[in-house]
Scaffold this active site. Structure first.
Site, mmCIF file in Angstrom:
data_model
loop_
_atom_site.group_PDB
_atom_site.id
_atom_site.type_symbol
_atom_site.label_atom_id
_atom_site.label_comp_id
_atom_site.label_asym_id
_atom_site.label_seq_id
_atom_site.Cartn_x
_atom_site.Cartn_y
_atom_site.Cartn_z
ATOM 1 C CD GLU A 43 -2.536 1.124 2.841
ATOM 2 O OE1 GLU A 43 -3.000 0.152 3.266
ATOM 3 O OE2 GLU A 43 -2.529 2.184 3.565
ATOM 4 N NE ARG A 47 0.523 7.910 6.157
ATOM 5 C CZ ARG A 47 0.452 7.196 7.154
ATOM 6 N NH1 ARG A 47 1.670 7.060 7.887
ATOM 7 N NH2 ARG A 47 -0.563 6.309 7.464
ATOM 8 C CB THR A 71 -2.587 7.960 3.705
ATOM 9 O OG1 THR A 71 -1.700 7.067 4.391
ATOM 10 C CG2 THR A 71 -2.655 9.315 4.784
ATOM 11 C CE LYS A 131 -5.800 2.725 8.023
ATOM 12 N NZ LYS A 131 -4.489 2.910 7.103
HETATM 13 C C1 3PG Z 1 -1.560 3.546 8.852
HETATM 14 O O1 3PG Z 1 -1.661 4.355 8.211
HETATM 15 O O2 3PG Z 1 -2.392 2.505 8.774
HETATM 16 C C2 3PG Z 1 -0.533 3.402 9.896
HETATM 17 O O3 3PG Z 1 0.203 4.803 9.887
HETATM 18 C C3 3PG Z 1 0.234 2.421 10.203
HETATM 19 O O4 3PG Z 1 0.732 2.202 11.316
HETATM 20 P P1 3PG Z 1 2.035 1.597 11.718
HETATM 21 O O5 3PG Z 1 3.185 2.650 11.405
HETATM 22 O O6 3PG Z 1 2.012 1.554 13.366
HETATM 23 O O7 3PG Z 1 2.275 0.492 11.235
#
Ligand code: 3PG
Length: 323
Positions: A43, A47, A71, A131
């Site tokens: 994914e 960002r 995101t 999610k």
């Molecule tokens: C996301 O966008 O799903 C999270 O930022 C992932 O979180 P993690 O960095 O704790 O895996």
């Protein structure tokens, strides 16, 4: 691939590595490293500036590999991602405009939902995967289980604090669609172009996801009398209790004495897994394994036992759903 096929494959892959790349080319090497480690998706998050370009390059330079856009917070990003070839869209929260655009354009979309109301909104739009983010800060697997309880038709992609330390907890649960996280695409490893490290981490995560464990040996016999004799011998030698079932007798948990000639020239070995369906997917894709359909046992639509078609040293092997 149809919208439902993408979501089904993603659920079988089970792990969704989250990448924020600064250079689009890095995403291609990253995707290849993940694939070499057994994970057939990444994914790529919006960002960083080059997210759409990274998606485009990965799509162009890989095959049999799902590329998600993460995101995504507005329809413009969703459009860019899909134009670049994204197979699915993941959002940290629920934005109706993005969801509607994806539905209208037959794009699989996984919106962030951490309240019953948000989940009900997703259901009203016909969605079946949401999610749960940030999973660990929101109460982890326990909270997700409570949230899942009233909504049998919905499964959860969990992210946010998922790690090798808690992966197994999530992997066993029926309501979990998949587990995502940035630990599978460590920024340091990407920066150092340490693709071997990415591959090794992926392999370790897949091993944890599937959680294979040898749990018993099955011994074939010619008759119930022979089975009773062997069971008695094993039980008195090792002090294990006997549990007599209709087709076999368990001596302790480690020996299953079949009352007849079961599968396998000599008998069988049983392997527990966190998920039979994910294991079937992985073993088929990465080890060319085929399964004996006549042996499939299901409960509530889900396979609980299935034999592999090949034998190992005269022993058949079956997978069993861990309880
Ligand atoms: C996301 O966008 O799903 C999270 O930022 C992932 O979180 P993690 O960095 O704790 O895996």
């Amino acid at each position: 691939m149809s919208l439902l096929d993408v979501l089904e494959s993603l659920g079988n892959i089970g792990l969704v590595p989250l990448a924020a790349v600064d250079r689009a080319e890095d995403a291609v090497d990253l995707a290849k490293a993940l694939k070499a480690g057994g994970i057939g998706t990444v994914e790529i998050t919006f960002r960083t500036e080059c997210a759409a370009e990274a998606i485009r390059q990965v799509k162009r330079k890989t095959s049999d590999f799902l590329v998600g856009a993460g995101t995504v917070i507005n329809p413009d990003q969703a459009k860019k991602a899909v134009r670049a070839g994204a197979d699915y869209i993941v959002m940290p929260g629920f934005d109706e405009k993005v969801v509607d655009w994806c539905i209208e354009n037959h794009v699989p979309v996984i919106p962030g939902c951490i309240t019953p109301s948000e989940i009900m909104k997703a259901i009203s739009k016909g969605l079946s995967v949401v999610k749960f983010f940030p999973a660990e800060s929101c109460g982890g697997v326990k909270a997700c289980a409570s949230l899942a309880a009233p909504f049998g038709s919905v499964k959860f992609l969990v992210t946010g604090g998922v790690s090798p330390g808690n992966l197994s907890e999530y992997a066993k649960k029926d309501f979990i669609h998949s587990m995502g996280g940035s630990w599978l695409c460590s920024k340091e490893a990407v920066k150092a172009k340490n693709w071997n490290k990415i591959t090794e981490t992926a392999k370790e995560a897949v091993a944890q996801l599937l959680g294979f464990e040898v749990v018993h040996v099955g011994i074939n016999t010619r008759s119930p009398d022979e089975a009773a004799e062997i069971s008695k011998n094993l039980a008195s030698t090792f002090g294990f209790p006997c549990f007599v079932n209709s087709a076999s007798t368990f001596v302790g948990t480690g020996f299953e004495i079949n009352h007849s000639e079961g599968l396998g020239s000599n008998g069988h070995v049983a392997i527990d897994t966190n998920s039979v369906s994910r294991s079937e997917y992985y073993l088929t894709a990465h080890a060319g394994v085929t399964f004996d359909e006549t042996s499939r046992v299901k409960s509530g639509g889900k396979t609980t036992v299935v034999y592999l078609q090949k034998e190992f040293g005269g022993f058949a092997v079956h997978l069993r759903q861990r309880k």
